[in-house]
Motif scaffolding. Structure first.
Motif, PDB file in Angstrom:
ATOM      1  N   THR A  64     -15.039   2.973 -17.852  1.00 54.09           N
ATOM      2  CA  THR A  64     -14.654   2.532 -16.517  1.00 54.09           C
ATOM      3  C   THR A  64     -15.561   3.149 -15.466  1.00 54.09           C
ATOM      4  O   THR A  64     -16.003   2.464 -14.532  1.00 54.09           O
ATOM      5  CB  THR A  64     -13.184   2.894 -16.228  1.00 54.09           C
ATOM      6  OG1 THR A  64     -12.348   2.222 -17.174  1.00 54.09           O
ATOM      7  CG2 THR A  64     -12.776   2.495 -14.824  1.00 54.09           C
ATOM      8  N   LEU A  65     -15.872   4.428 -15.614  1.00 54.25           N
ATOM      9  CA  LEU A  65     -16.762   5.090 -14.659  1.00 54.25           C
ATOM     10  C   LEU A  65     -18.166   4.492 -14.709  1.00 54.25           C
ATOM     11  O   LEU A  65     -18.804   4.292 -13.666  1.00 54.25           O
ATOM     12  CB  LEU A  65     -16.793   6.591 -14.925  1.00 54.25           C
ATOM     13  CG  LEU A  65     -15.472   7.320 -14.703  1.00 54.25           C
ATOM     14  CD1 LEU A  65     -15.596   8.780 -15.135  1.00 54.25           C
ATOM     15  CD2 LEU A  65     -14.999   7.217 -13.265  1.00 54.25           C
ATOM     16  N   LEU A  66     -18.635   4.175 -15.906  1.00 51.43           N
ATOM     17  CA  LEU A  66     -19.952   3.546 -16.036  1.00 51.43           C
ATOM     18  C   LEU A  66     -19.950   2.134 -15.454  1.00 51.43           C
ATOM     19  O   LEU A  66     -20.895   1.739 -14.762  1.00 51.43           O
ATOM     20  CB  LEU A  66     -20.389   3.523 -17.497  1.00 51.43           C
ATOM     21  CG  LEU A  66     -20.709   4.889 -18.096  1.00 51.43           C
ATOM     22  CD1 LEU A  66     -20.977   4.762 -19.597  1.00 51.43           C
ATOM     23  CD2 LEU A  66     -21.877   5.539 -17.399  1.00 51.43           C
ATOM     24  N   PHE A  67     -18.900   1.380 -15.732  1.00 52.15           N
ATOM     25  CA  PHE A  67     -18.777   0.035 -15.159  1.00 52.15           C
ATOM     26  C   PHE A  67     -18.768   0.105 -13.634  1.00 52.15           C
ATOM     27  O   PHE A  67     -19.361  -0.730 -12.955  1.00 52.15           O
ATOM     28  CB  PHE A  67     -17.511  -0.667 -15.642  1.00 52.15           C
ATOM     29  CG  PHE A  67     -17.554  -1.131 -17.072  1.00 52.15           C
ATOM     30  CD1 PHE A  67     -18.729  -1.478 -17.695  1.00 52.15           C
ATOM     31  CD2 PHE A  67     -16.382  -1.230 -17.800  1.00 52.15           C
ATOM     32  CE1 PHE A  67     -18.762  -1.920 -19.006  1.00 52.15           C
ATOM     33  CE2 PHE A  67     -16.384  -1.665 -19.115  1.00 52.15           C
ATOM     34  CZ  PHE A  67     -17.576  -2.012 -19.719  1.00 52.15           C
ATOM     35  N   ASN A  68     -18.064   1.092 -13.082  1.00 48.99           N
ATOM     36  CA  ASN A  68     -17.994   1.262 -11.636  1.00 48.99           C
ATOM     37  C   ASN A  68     -19.377   1.538 -11.064  1.00 48.99           C
ATOM     38  O   ASN A  68     -19.751   0.988 -10.025  1.00 48.99           O
ATOM     39  CB  ASN A  68     -17.036   2.398 -11.291  1.00 48.99           C
ATOM     40  CG  ASN A  68     -16.942   2.622  -9.803  1.00 48.99           C
ATOM     41  OD1 ASN A  68     -16.681   1.706  -9.041  1.00 48.99           O
ATOM     42  ND2 ASN A  68     -17.171   3.855  -9.393  1.00 48.99           N
ATOM     43  N   LEU A  69     -20.151   2.381 -11.733  1.00 44.11           N
ATOM     44  CA  LEU A  69     -21.499   2.692 -11.276  1.00 44.11           C
ATOM     45  C   LEU A  69     -22.379   1.442 -11.283  1.00 44.11           C
ATOM     46  O   LEU A  69     -23.075   1.149 -10.298  1.00 44.11           O
ATOM     47  CB  LEU A  69     -22.103   3.777 -12.159  1.00 44.11           C
ATOM     48  CG  LEU A  69     -23.475   4.293 -11.760  1.00 44.11           C
ATOM     49  CD1 LEU A  69     -23.442   4.934 -10.381  1.00 44.11           C
ATOM     50  CD2 LEU A  69     -23.964   5.283 -12.792  1.00 44.11           C
ATOM     51  N   VAL A  70     -22.320   0.699 -12.366  1.00 42.49           N
ATOM     52  CA  VAL A  70     -23.100  -0.545 -12.459  1.00 42.49           C
ATOM     53  C   VAL A  70     -22.626  -1.549 -11.405  1.00 42.49           C
ATOM     54  O   VAL A  70     -23.448  -2.202 -10.744  1.00 42.49           O
ATOM     55  CB  VAL A  70     -23.008  -1.142 -13.882  1.00 42.49           C
ATOM     56  CG1 VAL A  70     -23.615  -2.536 -13.935  1.00 42.49           C
ATOM     57  CG2 VAL A  70     -23.684  -0.220 -14.883  1.00 42.49           C
ATOM     58  N   ASP A  71     -21.325  -1.649 -11.217  1.00 44.33           N
ATOM     59  CA  ASP A  71     -20.770  -2.545 -10.201  1.00 44.33           C
ATOM     60  C   ASP A  71     -21.297  -2.184  -8.816  1.00 44.33           C
ATOM     61  O   ASP A  71     -21.692  -3.061  -8.044  1.00 44.33           O
ATOM     62  CB  ASP A  71     -19.237  -2.473 -10.229  1.00 44.33           C
ATOM     63  CG  ASP A  71     -18.594  -3.297  -9.131  1.00 44.33           C
ATOM     64  OD1 ASP A  71     -18.940  -4.488  -8.999  1.00 44.33           O
ATOM     65  OD2 ASP A  71     -17.741  -2.750  -8.409  1.00 44.33           O
ATOM     66  N   GLY A  72     -21.312  -0.904  -8.506  1.00 43.71           N
ATOM     67  CA  GLY A  72     -21.811  -0.469  -7.208  1.00 43.71           C
ATOM     68  C   GLY A  72     -23.282  -0.794  -7.019  1.00 43.71           C
ATOM     69  O   GLY A  72     -23.691  -1.289  -5.962  1.00 43.71           O
ATOM     70  N   LEU A  73     -24.085  -0.534  -8.031  1.00 42.95           N
ATOM     71  CA  LEU A  73     -25.516  -0.818  -7.932  1.00 42.95           C
ATOM     72  C   LEU A  73     -25.797  -2.309  -7.803  1.00 42.95           C
ATOM     73  O   LEU A  73     -26.627  -2.727  -6.987  1.00 42.95           O
ATOM     74  CB  LEU A  73     -26.247  -0.241  -9.143  1.00 42.95           C
ATOM     75  CG  LEU A  73     -26.267   1.287  -9.221  1.00 42.95           C
ATOM     76  CD1 LEU A  73     -26.827   1.741 -10.568  1.00 42.95           C
ATOM     77  CD2 LEU A  73     -27.056   1.884  -8.075  1.00 42.95           C
ATOM     78  N   LEU A  74     -25.083  -3.106  -8.593  1.00 40.24           N
ATOM     79  CA  LEU A  74     -25.267  -4.555  -8.492  1.00 40.24           C
ATOM     80  C   LEU A  74     -24.768  -5.091  -7.153  1.00 40.24           C
ATOM     81  O   LEU A  74     -25.376  -6.006  -6.573  1.00 40.24           O
ATOM     82  CB  LEU A  74     -24.575  -5.270  -9.653  1.00 40.24           C
ATOM     83  CG  LEU A  74     -25.222  -5.063 -11.018  1.00 40.24           C
ATOM     84  CD1 LEU A  74     -24.376  -5.705 -12.113  1.00 40.24           C
ATOM     85  CD2 LEU A  74     -26.638  -5.588 -11.045  1.00 40.24           C
ATOM     86  N   THR A  75     -23.681  -4.531  -6.661  1.00 36.11           N
ATOM     87  CA  THR A  75     -23.177  -4.929  -5.346  1.00 36.11           C
ATOM     88  C   THR A  75     -24.221  -4.649  -4.275  1.00 36.11           C
ATOM     89  O   THR A  75     -24.507  -5.504  -3.432  1.00 36.11           O
ATOM     90  CB  THR A  75     -21.870  -4.185  -5.015  1.00 36.11           C
ATOM     91  OG1 THR A  75     -20.877  -4.548  -5.967  1.00 36.11           O
ATOM     92  CG2 THR A  75     -21.385  -4.521  -3.613  1.00 36.11           C
TER      93      THR A  75
END
Length: 79
Positions: free
Chosen positions: A5-16
């Protein structure tokens, strides 16, 4: 699941940030929209900090059924 979940959040933030900075998309969260547009580093710090805090709190209470449900729900929301 918590680490994922933390990794997904990081990727989500970068893609956003990538999509907001290129004008392809807008941040849907009104509390973070201005940060994503005008302060990308602060946006990432706030996003990662809030999700990390929530994940840590759920992990600390993982012996309770509702915390486990919260962990699973959060993971599925990002997956």
């Amino acid at each position: 699941m918590v680490v994922a979940t933390l990794l997904f959040n990081l990727v989500d933030g970068l893609l956003t940030l990538l999509h907001v900075q290129t004008g392809f998309a807008a941040e849907a969260n009104p509390l973070l929209a201005d940060l994503a547009t005008f302060a990308p580093v602060r946006f990432m710090l706030v996003k990662v900090a809030l999700v990390s805090l929530g994940a840590w709190l759920l992990w600390e209470k993982r012996e309770h059924r509702m915390a486990v449900i919260g962990i699973c729900t959060t993971f599925l929301g990002y997956a």
